[in-house]
Design a protein around this motif. Structure first.
Motif, PDB file in Angstrom:
ATOM      1  N   LEU A   1       0.829  -1.208   0.000  1.00  0.00           N
ATOM      2  CA  LEU A   1       0.000   0.000   0.000  1.00  0.00           C
ATOM      3  C   LEU A   1       0.864   1.258   0.000  1.00  0.00           C
ATOM      4  O   LEU A   1       0.537   2.255  -0.669  1.00  0.00           O
ATOM      5  N   ALA A   2       1.999   1.233   0.723  1.00  0.00           N
ATOM      6  CA  ALA A   2       2.884   2.397   0.761  1.00  0.00           C
ATOM      7  C   ALA A   2       3.508   2.651  -0.610  1.00  0.00           C
ATOM      8  O   ALA A   2       3.624   3.806  -1.053  1.00  0.00           O
ATOM      9  N   ILE A   3       3.918   1.587  -1.302  1.00  0.00           N
ATOM     10  CA  ILE A   3       4.528   1.747  -2.620  1.00  0.00           C
ATOM     11  C   ILE A   3       3.508   2.245  -3.630  1.00  0.00           C
ATOM     12  O   ILE A   3       3.781   3.164  -4.419  1.00  0.00           O
ATOM     13  N   VAL A   4       2.313   1.659  -3.630  1.00  0.00           N
ATOM     14  CA  VAL A   4       1.269   2.075  -4.575  1.00  0.00           C
ATOM     15  C   VAL A   4       0.914   3.544  -4.366  1.00  0.00           C
ATOM     16  O   VAL A   4       0.691   4.295  -5.331  1.00  0.00           O
ATOM     17  N   ARG A   5       0.922   3.964  -3.127  1.00  0.00           N
ATOM     18  CA  ARG A   5       0.553   5.352  -2.818  1.00  0.00           C
ATOM     19  C   ARG A   5       1.552   6.342  -3.414  1.00  0.00           C
ATOM     20  O   ARG A   5       1.158   7.446  -3.812  1.00  0.00           O
TER      21      ARG A   5
END
Length: 736
Positions: free
Chosen positions: A134-138
């Motif tokens: 989720l952190a990378i996609v954000r």
């Protein structure tokens, strides 16, 4: 500056520093143009006290300058760790229901406990992986910042080395230094090679490479070199010696390893982050593995490149200001390190006592304890390192790491540590203790199956009943639990693949079809290697518990096969364990053999697996067909190309290095060498160094320079080249 005072015994009484000898006149070439350049800049000493693990006052902890920025979110930890606990609770409940149809036996209780421990390990990786995804996609699509202007601080680029190939080290330094200079930031960095080399031939090769580097980088980078006479406390002691004598002249130090490479943009960005954050004590990058050609090296590189980002980003997301340090490719505020990270010796003798081997985790914990933040810069690419080329080399490295991590059992209860720092230490211990727990789970499950097969059950209890109690296991729940376990185990891999596929450039470099094929190949091969490493780690723990110290051996970096005799010797017990496991499972049923087949096959085939995965030729074959390809392999980063291009020049310099005889006999070569020799520490009268004394005796017995060198052992030659008085005495002998 104290001079060396020679006594009749020939042993010098040493002061704090030794002046480099002035160049002598050479009858053939005349006077030298000037004194040789010293290896290191003038010392700027600082006190680096050893920290107490058992005494700490919270009033000594510094206050955050930017409290809002430096405080970590409790909610993030609750989400990741709480979700992991829920997963473990669900899995343990399902397992208990599978086993407890007719009540739990002692063996079943043992299986349940071991299952909980093993499942907890993969559950935390799963929840961290989800957070990382989720952190990378954000942040996908977010442009990297490129701030202009010169840096306002000075950074020491520190590369410790221990009997490594100097051509590799200095080629990497040249590539990074030229890259930083091209960005207009060269004056902000000085480059230090801190040698702990004990092999005199390698030491002389390092000096030749230093001379070549200074000539090639003149006007673009400052290159310094220091070799310690005694490697006290190993790498941690090497860096600590630098901190006490030179580091206080710099705002930061960026610690590298002998196989490290960092893109110049990454180096500069790390420095800017330290400048902008007054509370930052340490910022760690996540290195990608590159350069391997054997199958085991390439499978490690592939796994860290595809799956590593989601796990690393997840760890950075929930640890925040309480991140960790992995010993290299990290920038450190020198004030924080000098004041807070002096390592104490652990009580007792090695392997668990004495100097702390895995110093990095402890240093990060101490820096955080003192009131500085420790962060993981998971968003910064361009940080690289290499990996061991064979399973045997991997096992040798892990033996040292295992001993260091088990020492952390004595550090976990230290006073004042943040609870996340304690968790990092326990996770490091768990990374090795997980192997014997996995082995115990296999053996307990096997015992459970054999118990059901060979021990006659009691169908009727003492109480009156009309129908017998059959020993059964809930097959439906068992299948559901198996599915849950696979889902938790493979979630980080699946999320890593999804993140990778969202990167258009990376996807095109590798190819979607090859990526899927590589993932399947990696899963199968890793499943076969896993039981081998399980027994390796279990053996490491047993040897440590029984008091065997690992010592300190140089790590083999270059690829190449291992002789079959050594492979057979290293893996003989693994093969015998596989045979024993196969026989025990066969006693029960072929179904149990099928369930244990990954572990059985991995152990039975340990010898061919080890030979094949360590073969450069087999690695080249899989590279040729695109299996395990990474973007860095498809199109090498510029920093790797720059190091590759620079290396032949240093190989030539090393090949042309003068030997000990040439240095001792030639005043000009001797002066250039002695200029690089480290200052000798003070010696009390009567404290005789045994190696020095033997070297003096052997030189005194010799009638010529070649004869004296032939008398000296390798350790004595290493001492001679580090001691001006001994080298002068050696040079005074006739050449023939």
């Amino acid at each position: 500056m104290d001079a060396v005072i020679a006594f009749p015994s020939g042993l010098p009484v040493r002061g704090e520093a030794v002046a480099a000898p002035e160049a002598e006149d050479s009858p053939a070439e005349g006077r030298l143009p000037g004194p040789p350049r010293p290896g290191m800049p003038p010392e700027q000493r600082a006190d680096m006290p050893a920290q107490s693990l058992w005494r700490f006052s919270r009033r000594r902890r510094r206050r955050f300058a930017d409290r809002a920025r430096s405080r970590s979110s409790f909610l993030r930890r609750f989400l990741v760790l709480g979700s992991a606990v829920l997963l473990v609770g669900l899995a343990v409940y399902e397992m208990e229901q599978v086993l407890a149809v007719a009540g739990l036996t002692p063996v079943e209780v043992l299986v349940l406990v071991l299952f909980a421990i093993n499942f907890g390990w993969i559950a935390l990786a799963c929840t961290s992986g989800i957070a990382g995804y989720l952190a990378i996609v954000r942040r996908l699509g977010r442009a990297a910042r490129t701030p202009a202007g010169p840096l306002g601080t000075r950074t020491a680029m520190v590369m410790p080395t221990y009997n490594e190939d100097p051509s590799r080290i200095f080629a990497a330094i040249e590539a990074m230094a030229l890259g930083v200079d091209a960005l207009g930031q060269g004056p902000a960095y000085d480059w230090f090679v801190l040698s702990d080399t004990t092999d005199p031939e390698v030491a002389l090769a390092e000096e030749a490479a230093v001379a070549a580097a200074r000539e090639r980088l003149a006007g673009k980078a400052e290159i310094f070199y220091r070799r310690r006479r005694r490697n006290v406390a190993r790498k941690a002691g090497n860096v600590a010696d630098f901190c006490r004598r030179w580091a206080s002249a710099y705002d930061h130090m960026l610690v590298l390893d002998a196989d490290s490479l960092m893109a110049p943009e990454t180096i500069v960005e790390l420095t800017r982050r330290m400048e902008e954050d007054p509370d930052a004590g340490l910022i760690q990058t996540i290195p990608a593995l590159v350069g391997g050609t054997t199958l085991i090296a390439r499978i490690q590189a592939f796994a860290t490149r595809i799956y590593g980002p989601v796990v690393g980003s997840g760890l950075a997301w929930w640890t925040q200001s309480e991140g960790n340090y992995w010993g290299h490719n990290a920038i450190i505020r020198t004030r924080a390190f000098i004041e807070a990270a002096g390592l104490p010796d652990l009580p007792g003798k090695p392997p668990l006592g004495g100097h702390i081997l895995s110093h990095d985790f402890v240093e990060a914990a101490l820096i955080r304890r003192a009131g500085w933040t420790v962060r993981i810069a998971d968003d910064l690419p361009g940080s690289y390192e290499e990996c061991p080329p064979t399973i045997i080399d991997l096992a040798i490295r892990d033996r040292r790491w295992c001993q260091g991590n088990l020492q952390h059992m004595l550090v976990v209860p230290a006073r004042g540590l943040h609870w996340i720092s304690r968790l990092h230490l326990m996770m490091g211990i768990g990374s090795y203790v997980a192997s014997p727990f996995w082995l115990l789970l296999i053996l307990a499950g096997l015992a459970l199956a054999l118990q059901a097969h060979f021990i006659r059950p009691e169908y009727f209890s003492d109480e009156f009943q009309l129908f017998p109690t059959w020993p059964v296991i809930d097959a439906e729940r068992a299948l559901r639990l198996f599915g849950l376990t696979l889902l938790v185990l493979f979630t980080p891999k699946i999320l890593g693949v999804l993140v990778f596929l969202r990167d258009r450039a990376a996807r095109r470099a590798v190819g979607t079809g090859r990526l899927i094929g590589s993932v399947l190949f990696e899963v199968v091969l890793s499943a076969l290697v896993a039981p081998i490493m399980m027994l390796v780690h279990t053996g490491c723990i047993v040897s440590i518990i029984t008091g065997r110290d690992t010592g300190w051996k140089p790590q083999r970096r270059d690829d190449g096969g291992v002789p079959i005799a050594e492979v057979l010797m290293r893996h003989r017990w693994h093969v015998l364990s596989g045979i024993a496991l196969l026989f025990a499972a066969w006693l029960d049923s072929l179904i149990l053999v099928a369930w244990l087949s990954p572990a059985i096959l991995g152990l039975l085939l340990a010898v061919p697996i080890s030979s094949a995965t360590g073969s450069r030729r087999i690695g080249a074959f899989f590279r040729g067909i695109g299996i395990l390809r990474t973007p860095e392999e498809a199109a090498r980063p510029p920093i790797l190309d720059a190091a590759f291009v620079a290396r032949p020049a240093y190989e030539a310099a090393v090949a042309a290095k003068p030997d000990l005889a040439a240095i001792a006999a030639d005043p000009q070569a001797r002066a250039a060498h002695l200029a690089l020799v480290d200052a000798l520490p003070a010696r009390k009268r009567g404290a005789v160094d045994a190696v020095e004394a033997l070297a003096i005796a052997r030189i005194g017995e010799a009638t010529s320079l070649p004869e004296a060198i032939s008398f000296l052992s390798r350790e004595e030659r290493a001492t001679v080249i580090a001691t001006p008085a001994l080298l002068e005495r050696l040079g005074a002998l006739p050449a023939a």
